[in-house]
Every structure is written in C-alpha cells, then in structure tokens.
Design an enzyme around this catalytic site. Sequence first.
Site: not given
Length: 316
Positions: A12, A17, A137, A141, A164, A167, A203, A210, A270
């Site tokens: 949170h 959160g 990661y 997920k 998502p 973000l 970079w 994106r 990239d």
Amino acid sequence: MTKYTKIYIAGHRGMVGSAVWRALEQKGYSNLLGKTSEQLDLRNQQAVNDFYNHEQPEVVIDAAAKVGGILANNNFPYQFLMENLQIQNNLIDGAHTAGIDKFIFLGSSCIYPKFAQQPLKEEYLLTDSLEPTNEWYSIAKITGVKACQAIRKQFNKDYVSLMPTNLFGYFDNFDLETSHVLPAMLRKFHEAKQNDNADVVLWGSGKPMREFLFVDDMAEAVVYALENELPEYLYNVGSGKDITIKELAKTIQKVTGHQGEIIWDSSKPDGTPRKLMDVSKMKNVGWEYSTAFKEGIEKTYAWFLENIEDIKEVRL
C-alpha cells in the site's frame, strides 16, 4: 461490496498500492488495511497466514512486488524470481486458505513473449520465449496469474489478474540504478537542467516503442475490478497507444524545460523492441483510461519537484 468491506492492499505504500488506496478513499471506502514490510514480511508464509487469521480481510489487492528496470533485473535475477514467488504465493494461497473469495493480482506486461505479435493479447501468454533481461520477474508473475486462474477454475472464486502496461506517477522509484525508463529519464533531464543544461546520455537507440499509463488510471481499473465481477481471469490494463523512447525523451525534456542535447548510447541494450497492449477486453467490460500522456508526466514532475528532498531510492 459495501463502503465498509474490509480491503487489504498489499504494497500500500508503493506507487500502485498507494494510488489504489487514494482511489478507494476518494470513493468512500473506509475499512482499508495496509501493513509496511517492517510490520509484515510477505516473504514469510507463517506471518502472512497469521495476519489473515487475525485481521480477516474480505478482499485482497496484491500490489506488492520486488520491481526494477533492466539493470536491476539483470544484476539480481535470483531475488527477482524468488522473492516475488514468495510474496505472491503467500498472499494468494493464504487468502484462499483463509476463505477469501475476491482477490486482485497485479502483474506486468513483461509476462508476454518478447517477439509476440503486437498489440499484446491476453491469449499470447506462454506461446513463446520471454525477454531475457527480465525473465526472472516475468516467470514469477506468470506463476501468480496461473495460481489465480487455478483457484478460479477449481474453486469458483473471483480471483482475477490485471496486467498493467508501463506505469508512472506519484511515489515512483527515481533511483537511477533500479528505476524504470520514465522516472529515470525524468530525473536525468531534471538534474541535467540544474547542471547548466548538460547533455543527457540515454541507453540504446531510442527506437523501441513503449506504452505508458498514469498510475491513477491503473488504480481506477483496480477499483472497477473490485466493484464488478469480471468474466475472465486475465485482463490487460493500458492506454492502447505507444510511442518511441525518443518521443518519450523529447516529451520529458519539454516538460522539465531542459535545453541541452540528447545523446543515445547505442552500445547499451534496447530491451524488447515493442510492447503495446491490446486493451479491448477491459474496454468491452466497461473500463478505459482517462489521463493524457503529457498531462500524466506534468503531474509526475510536479510531484517530483515537491518531494525532491526525500525522493524514494531503492538499493538492492
């Protein structure tokens, strides 16, 4: 759901959160529950189970994760895999065992294959290999998504996963070593402006594309999933629009007022060439984003300037 339903928001105090907490408070939800990592170590299964038994939340929103950009994922693969598995497994299984019937799991667009057809549809999950720089990661997920799907299938509980896009917003991580591209870039341009408009080195080639979503819009999507029973187990959440990293850099340069040059270091990776979400499923059930991209960056930069003395830094 009522305004008194006890809702536990894991993570949170993080960017997502805290946005969810604000959105729920603004809608009049008054029985919100959060614990800091000092109060509750989500990697500890017994601690999580004890927490569920003691607090007895009716709904869980999992916005807790160990996150970072390409560099962090590359340098700390074991932590990104194992700690995320521990956090989400404890939260999901603990909620199921405690008899909680509604759970919202938040993931990431990196669960989809590196070279999947664009825009990314939910059904592309597990159809090809992942982006190597953040596969640790991603695998964690994906496991969370499948765990929620399994509970939904076997026990008919309303466990849904929201994926998502990239973000950004208030309470983001602006640490140059561990942050994602947009906050890192915002900080770089700001500091270069302060340093007599020094050149900014970025970079890669600037060609990858994106998609970005302001975090308050993500929070609204979570509230929508909370207040409605969505018919499927997995939904993409984004704007459905993407830009090149070069366009991103120019937008941030304009918002920050930086007057120097932008230099692209093509010796650096990239990452995935393009990541655009197909957000038609969320749109079809009644939700779509509302904050324009430049407006979101302006709000984020204003917040950054207000909080620059104690801006969040993450060291791994």
